[in-house]
Write an enzyme that holds these catalytic residues in place. Structure first.
Site, PDB file in Angstrom:
ATOM      1  N   LYS A 275      53.723 101.018 135.691  1.00  0.00           N
ATOM      2  CA  LYS A 275      54.661 100.733 136.791  1.00  0.00           C
ATOM      3  C   LYS A 275      55.859  99.877 136.365  1.00  0.00           C
ATOM      4  O   LYS A 275      57.001 100.171 136.709  1.00  0.00           O
ATOM      5  CB  LYS A 275      53.898 100.022 137.919  1.00  0.00           C
ATOM      6  CG  LYS A 275      54.680  99.865 139.187  1.00  0.00           C
ATOM      7  CD  LYS A 275      54.491 101.085 140.034  1.00  0.00           C
ATOM      8  CE  LYS A 275      55.275 101.062 141.300  1.00  0.00           C
ATOM      9  NZ  LYS A 275      55.045 102.304 142.074  1.00  0.00           N
TER      10      LYS A 275
ATOM     11  N   ASP B 137      58.480 105.689 141.980  1.00  0.00           N
ATOM     12  CA  ASP B 137      58.115 106.675 140.952  1.00  0.00           C
ATOM     13  C   ASP B 137      58.804 108.018 141.171  1.00  0.00           C
ATOM     14  O   ASP B 137      59.370 108.599 140.242  1.00  0.00           O
ATOM     15  CB  ASP B 137      56.593 106.867 140.908  1.00  0.00           C
ATOM     16  CG  ASP B 137      55.853 105.554 140.722  1.00  0.00           C
ATOM     17  OD1 ASP B 137      56.489 104.600 140.243  1.00  0.00           O
ATOM     18  OD2 ASP B 137      54.664 105.470 141.058  1.00  0.00           O
TER      19      ASP B 137
ATOM     20  N   GLY C 124      36.812 104.983 121.176  1.00  0.00           N
ATOM     21  CA  GLY C 124      36.300 106.204 121.795  1.00  0.00           C
ATOM     22  C   GLY C 124      34.870 105.982 122.236  1.00  0.00           C
ATOM     23  O   GLY C 124      34.218 105.042 121.775  1.00  0.00           O
TER      24      GLY C 124
ATOM     25  N   GLU D 109      44.572  95.393 122.330  1.00  0.00           N
ATOM     26  CA  GLU D 109      45.570  95.871 123.296  1.00  0.00           C
ATOM     27  C   GLU D 109      45.337  95.383 124.725  1.00  0.00           C
ATOM     28  O   GLU D 109      46.217  95.501 125.566  1.00  0.00           O
ATOM     29  CB  GLU D 109      45.636  97.413 123.268  1.00  0.00           C
ATOM     30  CG  GLU D 109      44.404  98.157 123.778  1.00  0.00           C
ATOM     31  CD  GLU D 109      43.280  98.323 122.738  1.00  0.00           C
ATOM     32  OE1 GLU D 109      43.286  97.588 121.739  1.00  0.00           O
ATOM     33  OE2 GLU D 109      42.395  99.166 122.939  1.00  0.00           O
TER      34      GLU D 109
ATOM     35  N   CYS E   3      37.883  99.592 117.211  1.00  0.00           N
ATOM     36  CA  CYS E   3      36.570  99.889 117.787  1.00  0.00           C
ATOM     37  C   CYS E   3      35.968 101.131 117.129  1.00  0.00           C
ATOM     38  O   CYS E   3      35.664 101.112 115.949  1.00  0.00           O
ATOM     39  CB  CYS E   3      36.698 100.003 119.305  1.00  0.00           C
ATOM     40  SG  CYS E   3      35.104  99.937 120.132  1.00  0.00           S
ATOM     41  N   TYR E   4      35.851 102.243 117.848  1.00  0.00           N
ATOM     42  CA  TYR E   4      35.345 103.478 117.240  1.00  0.00           C
ATOM     43  C   TYR E   4      36.190 103.826 116.016  1.00  0.00           C
ATOM     44  O   TYR E   4      35.670 104.294 115.003  1.00  0.00           O
ATOM     45  CB  TYR E   4      35.404 104.614 118.267  1.00  0.00           C
ATOM     46  CG  TYR E   4      34.868 105.937 117.769  1.00  0.00           C
ATOM     47  CD1 TYR E   4      33.499 106.200 117.785  1.00  0.00           C
ATOM     48  CD2 TYR E   4      35.721 106.934 117.304  1.00  0.00           C
ATOM     49  CE1 TYR E   4      32.997 107.408 117.331  1.00  0.00           C
ATOM     50  CE2 TYR E   4      35.238 108.149 116.849  1.00  0.00           C
ATOM     51  CZ  TYR E   4      33.868 108.386 116.867  1.00  0.00           C
ATOM     52  OH  TYR E   4      33.381 109.584 116.428  1.00  0.00           O
TER      53      TYR E   4
ATOM     54  N   HIS F 138      39.227  95.030 121.001  1.00  0.00           N
ATOM     55  CA  HIS F 138      40.446  95.689 121.499  1.00  0.00           C
ATOM     56  C   HIS F 138      41.610  94.696 121.580  1.00  0.00           C
ATOM     57  O   HIS F 138      41.679  93.911 122.526  1.00  0.00           O
ATOM     58  CB  HIS F 138      40.181  96.280 122.890  1.00  0.00           C
ATOM     59  CG  HIS F 138      39.265  97.457 122.834  1.00  0.00           C
ATOM     60  ND1 HIS F 138      39.703  98.719 122.557  1.00  0.00           N
ATOM     61  CD2 HIS F 138      37.920  97.548 122.980  1.00  0.00           C
ATOM     62  CE1 HIS F 138      38.676  99.551 122.542  1.00  0.00           C
ATOM     63  NE2 HIS F 138      37.579  98.866 122.792  1.00  0.00           N
TER      64      HIS F 138
END
Ligand code: XMP
Length: 512
Positions: free
Chosen positions: A368, A229, A56, A173, A83-84, A171
């Site tokens: 996507k 989409d 965050g 991710e 992280c945060y 991070h």
């Protein structure tokens, strides 16, 4: 979804929260994102196998900083703070977080400093990871070990196996972190004991059920664009509510060769209830004499809404508007320069107030490639699902200068030739976007014994991951040669073909 294993992600405002969920989906683990102010009862109601506290933008030392319900830490399931989230975890368990020390932004090297369950033994002792922090944990809570540190000596991961608490200052991710997936795997499988019992077909079933429940017997309207989409959204909703989904396909006359017909055929084959509106004359009329790119976009956006509105009004009792918004659109609408223009074509923000439609966006959290996978799962043909992205304003942004039917037709022909040549060389499917641009420039040529004075076509082909950056494709010279020869021979308005070798940045993908 109660039958699936869950990991709860508590969102403290990181731009990467959805990416954490996406990484878990990739490893077939279901997750639920809850806002930071959710209480422990809410978290517990999902019987989570684990909790991840996201990053965050705040500082935990800020008196107004967001925090989580501390009772979540007493639920007895493993907790990973990122992280945060790691700083919050440290602070809530008695550690100290310092501000104003050594901020680290970008790819940073870390070294393992002790044995770690999270940074498993199969990982190298040194890793490049993405850091993005100002504060850092300066004193560990009791019972915790620092398991790695950066070159600058900042603690980069902590854990207390006994308590089941884990923290990463970086991070895992994002793709810039080496072995990030393995670290998340170690948490989800090794520490939380997930088995990976979930996949996208579960997502389809649950989403169809949720749509049915939310919409009930109401009618839903949907503007189909021919793109992946909106089509995947429509097929999903069609599965949920059948003919109560009413689709409108507006042909603005700016699509590629044969596209409106092909797209309508696909929709019919998918069993969608679609009204076809040919508004091409209206669009051409409104675009007459307009050459300024932004003005073109604005005219098209406004007219599209007008035409769609007129059709949607005819659908009695419509209460919902279905949109194919996907997660990158959500991010872009908040941050990307120029996004307002991109959005105005499809976005409900631009629809007239009086329509008072509730918004249905089933793909809002997906990326996507996940939408493409879901498209296949629900019966869309590969050729449809793999379609290259096509801008809302269509060929208008590829027909530089004034838009006339004649120039559009010439562009359509040249574009179709380029596509055909790429396809027959087996190159088309590996390219993110490839197309022709018609330039408002005339040059002299010679054909037979005669002088010609005609327009120029530019070929553009790019590779990209997300359209935010792009690299021009090194297409085989023979393919380029065949394309150029055919365009000059078969399209009488064009006598010269050039190749665009600019990446993004500095250029954009589209020329306008
Ligand atoms: P640029 O030209 O900004 O394009 O590099 C990035 C991506 O977005 C597509 N694009 C649009 N898509 N409406 C859309 O739906 C638009 O107005 C629009 N303008 C650009 C472009 O084709 C590329 O994939």
């Amino acid at each position: 979804m109660a039958q699936n294993e869950n990991i709860i992600i508590i969102n403290c405002g990181s731009q990467f929260t959805q990416l954490i969920a996406r990484r878990l989906r990739e490893m077939k683990v279901h997750s639920v994102i809850l806002n930071w102010d959710s209480d422990s009862a809410k978290v517990s109601s999902y019987s989570p196998k684990g909790v991840i506290i996201s990053g965050g933008p705040d500082s935990v030392n800020n008196p107004d900083a967001i925090t989580i319900d501390p009772k979540i830490l007493a639920l007895g399931c493993p907790v990973l703070g990122i992280c945060y989230g790691m700083q919050l975890l440290a602070k809530l368990t008695g550690g100290v977080v310092s501000s104003g020390g050594s901020p680290e932004y970008g790819v940073t090297r870390i070294h393992r400093t002790s044995q770690s369950r999270l940074l498993g033994a199969s990982l190298p002792d040194t890793l490049n990871v993405l850091m993005s922090h100002g504060d850092n944990v300066s004193s560990l809570p009791e019972g915790f070990t620092a398991t790695s540190a950066t070159d600058g000596g900042v603690i980069s991961s902590i854990e207390s196996e006994a308590k089941g608490f884990y923290g990463l200052q970086f991070h895992p991710e994002v793709v810039h972190t080496e072995h990030g997936m393995e670290i998340l795997r170690a948490f989800a499988f090794g520490i939380c004991g997930c088995s990976g019992d979930w996949d996208l077909s579960d997502w389809v079933n649950v989403t169809v059920g949720r749509i049915r429940e939310a919409v009930g017997g109401d009618k839903v309207v949907c503007g189909l664009s021919g793109g992946v989409d909106s089509s995947v959204s429509a097929v999903l909703v069609n599965k949920a509510i059948g003919q109560n989904l009413r689709c409108v396909f507006v042909n603005h006359g700016l699509m590629r060769k044969n596209e409106p017909e092909e797209v309508m055929e696909s929709y019919k084959a998918l069993g969608l209830n679609v009204v076809y509106v040919d508004a091409s004359e209206k669009f051409l009329e409104a675009l007459k004499g307009v050459t300024e790119p932004e003005q073109k976009r604005k005219i098209i956006g406004r007219l599209f809404i007008e035409v769609f509105d007129e059709e949607a009004r005819k659908i009695e009792g419509a209460k919902w508007l279905l949109q194919g918004t996907i997660y990158p659109d959500v991010i872009e609408s908040g941050s990307k320069k120029g996004a307002a223009v991109i959005k105005s074509h499809h976005n409900v923000g631009g629809l007239p107030e009086h329509m008072k439609l509730k918004l249905l966006e089933p793909l809002r959290d997906l990326f996507k490639d996940e939408v493409r996978q879901i498209g296949r799962l629900i019966g869309l043909a590969d050729s449809f699902v793999e379609r290259q992205p096509f801008p809302g304003p269509g060929l208008a942004v590829r027909c530089l200068g004034e838009i006339t039917r004649k120039r559009l037709d010439a562009l359509r022909e040249a574009d179709a030739i380029f596509r055909e040549e790429l396809k027959s060389a087996g190159l088309y499917d590996g390219i993110w976007q490839s197309f022709c641009v018609l330039l408002p420039v005339k040059s002299v040529g010679v054909m037979g014994d005669s002088r010609t004075y005609r327009e120029v076509a530019a070929l553009r082909a790019i590779h990209s991951q997300d359209a935010m950056t792009a690299e021009w494709v090194r297409i085989d010279y023979d393919v380029l040669d065949r394309t150029a020869k055919r365009i000059c021979n078969e399209v009488k308005e064009i006598n010269r073909v050039v190749l665009d070798i600019t990446s993004k940045p500095p250029a954009t993908i589209e020329w306008e």
